[in-house]
Design a protein around this motif. Structure first.
Motif, PDB file in Angstrom:
ATOM      1  N   LEU A 171       0.980  -1.105  -0.163  1.00 50.00           N
ATOM      2  CA  LEU A 171       0.460   0.116   0.317  1.00 50.00           C
ATOM      3  C   LEU A 171       0.887   1.620  -0.222  1.00 50.00           C
ATOM      4  N   PHE A 172       0.466   2.298  -0.540  1.00 52.06           N
ATOM      5  CA  PHE A 172       1.294   3.458  -0.835  1.00 52.06           C
ATOM      6  C   PHE A 172       0.672   4.231   0.135  1.00 52.06           C
ATOM      7  N   VAL A 173       0.865   5.338   1.286  1.00 52.66           N
ATOM      8  CA  VAL A 173      -0.145   6.256   1.733  1.00 52.66           C
ATOM      9  C   VAL A 173       0.881   7.472   1.499  1.00 52.66           C
ATOM     10  N   ALA A 174       0.317   8.953   2.027  1.00 57.87           N
ATOM     11  CA  ALA A 174      -0.295   9.674   2.139  1.00 57.87           C
ATOM     12  C   ALA A 174      -0.977  10.101   3.344  1.00 57.87           C
ATOM     13  N   THR A 175       0.129  10.905   4.189  1.00 57.94           N
ATOM     14  CA  THR A 175      -0.856  11.081   5.213  1.00 57.94           C
ATOM     15  C   THR A 175      -1.032  12.563   5.514  1.00 57.94           C
ATOM     16  N   TRP A 176      -1.503  13.540   6.650  1.00 58.33           N
ATOM     17  CA  TRP A 176      -1.668  14.552   6.965  1.00 58.33           C
ATOM     18  C   TRP A 176      -2.625  14.366   8.196  1.00 58.33           C
ATOM     19  N   LEU A 177      -2.091  15.642   9.153  1.00 53.02           N
ATOM     20  CA  LEU A 177      -2.613  16.512  10.649  1.00 53.02           C
ATOM     21  C   LEU A 177      -2.938  17.677   9.729  1.00 53.02           C
ATOM     22  N   VAL A 178      -4.585  17.691  10.804  1.00 47.88           N
ATOM     23  CA  VAL A 178      -5.796  19.015  10.178  1.00 47.88           C
ATOM     24  C   VAL A 178      -5.890  18.822  11.076  1.00 47.88           C
ATOM     25  N   ARG A 179      -6.279  20.806  11.388  1.00 50.60           N
ATOM     26  CA  ARG A 179      -6.792  21.024  12.853  1.00 50.60           C
ATOM     27  C   ARG A 179      -8.314  22.030  12.571  1.00 50.60           C
ATOM     28  N   ILE A 180      -9.078  21.437  13.624  1.00 47.67           N
ATOM     29  CA  ILE A 180     -10.169  22.541  12.974  1.00 47.67           C
ATOM     30  C   ILE A 180     -10.992  22.886  14.329  1.00 47.67           C
ATOM     31  N   SER A 181     -11.246  24.553  13.960  1.00 45.79           N
ATOM     32  CA  SER A 181     -11.554  25.249  15.056  1.00 45.79           C
ATOM     33  C   SER A 181     -13.473  25.111  15.927  1.00 45.79           C
ATOM     34  N   SER A 182     -13.480  24.441  16.788  1.00 48.62           N
ATOM     35  CA  SER A 182     -14.615  24.182  17.334  1.00 48.62           C
ATOM     36  C   SER A 182     -15.002  24.886  18.708  1.00 48.62           C
ATOM     37  N   GLU A 183     -16.230  24.769  19.207  1.00 46.55           N
ATOM     38  CA  GLU A 183     -16.341  25.347  20.371  1.00 46.55           C
ATOM     39  C   GLU A 183     -16.902  24.205  21.791  1.00 46.55           C
ATOM     40  N   LEU A 184     -17.025  24.228  23.077  1.00 53.18           N
ATOM     41  CA  LEU A 184     -17.938  23.045  24.115  1.00 53.18           C
ATOM     42  C   LEU A 184     -18.452  24.310  24.831  1.00 53.18           C
ATOM     43  N   PHE A 185     -20.334  23.847  24.806  1.00 53.97           N
ATOM     44  CA  PHE A 185     -20.655  24.823  25.819  1.00 53.97           C
ATOM     45  C   PHE A 185     -20.771  23.890  27.009  1.00 53.97           C
TER      46      PHE A 185
END
Length: 226
Positions: free
Chosen positions: A167-181
């Motif tokens: 298997l050939f693999v490419a990896t990304w790390l991402v960050r999503i902004s969110s809020e907790l009530f």
């Protein structure tokens, strides 16, 4: 109130519709499968090419943190949107400032053919997917557009599935902004009637009593209600 469901759904939908092409795929191409990682899911049973999403980390974003009460400019997860979501002044939701969070994901692209992986990498680097900057994630349920920051990637590697196939693999790390009530969200009902009276305060101070004329009661229509 549920948490993270809207972000998960929107991130998966963002990658739907990706295609790769080769000599056997025809003019329409080969559709890329998108799914979340499941411990019971074997790579040998997967359909390739594949985008596999997994949760990485949740952390508090101190740079966005505030104190006090706020009228929410969007309908939080589990609450109904108001009639005109483009006008935040009509929000009926009052609460304490939510806790800002960063939700991190790992995105793995798998392919049996390296040419498929290169084509997927080129597509995913576009503005509407995982760009180096100005990334975004649209949340349809609450009408918000969140930040999507690329923390790393793509990083290339090779692995094998349970049957020993490459298997050939490419990896990304991402960050999503969110809020907790962390406090209850109050839903306030706009005023329906306004009582109007023009009386001299001295008249009331002398002990007189006044019965309100029904004509002085004004009922607000929906158009008048803020």
């Amino acid at each position: 109130m549920p948490f993270l469901l809207n972000e998960d759904k929107a991130l998966k939908a963002k990658f739907q519709g990706l295609m790769v092409h080769d000599a056997t795929s025809g003019s329409d191409g080969r559709r890329v499968t998108v799914r979340y990682r499941n411990p019971e899911y074997e790579l040998a049973d997967a359909t390739y090419p594949l985008v596999l999403i997994s949760h990485s980390r949740i952390s508090r974003d101190e740079d966005r943190e505030h104190r006090g009460n706020v009228w929410l400019h969007y309908a939080p997860e589990g609450y109904e949107p108001w009639a005109d979501m483009t006008d935040p002044q009509q929000s009926p939701y009052l609460t304490q400032m939510p806790i800002p969070l960063n939700v991190d994901y790992q995105i793995d692209a798998y392919a049996r053919k390296e040419t498929h992986l290169i084509e997927m990498t080129g597509a995913l680097s576009g503005f509407d997917f995982l760009p180096p900057r100005f990334g975004y994630l649209s949340i349809g349920e609450d009408g918000t557009v969140r930040r999507l920051d690329l923390l790393g990637g793509p990083e290339y590697s090779e692995s094998k599935d349970e049957q020993g196939k490459r298997l050939f693999v490419a990896t990304w790390l991402v960050r999503i902004s969110s809020e907790l009530f962390v406090s209850d969200i109050q839903t306030l009902t706009p005023a329906q009637r306004v009582l109007i009276s023009w009386l001299d305060k001295r008249f009331l101070d002398e002990g007189h009593t006044v019965e309100l004329d029904p004509e002085q009661v004004v009922t607000l229509s929906e158009a008048d209600t803020p």
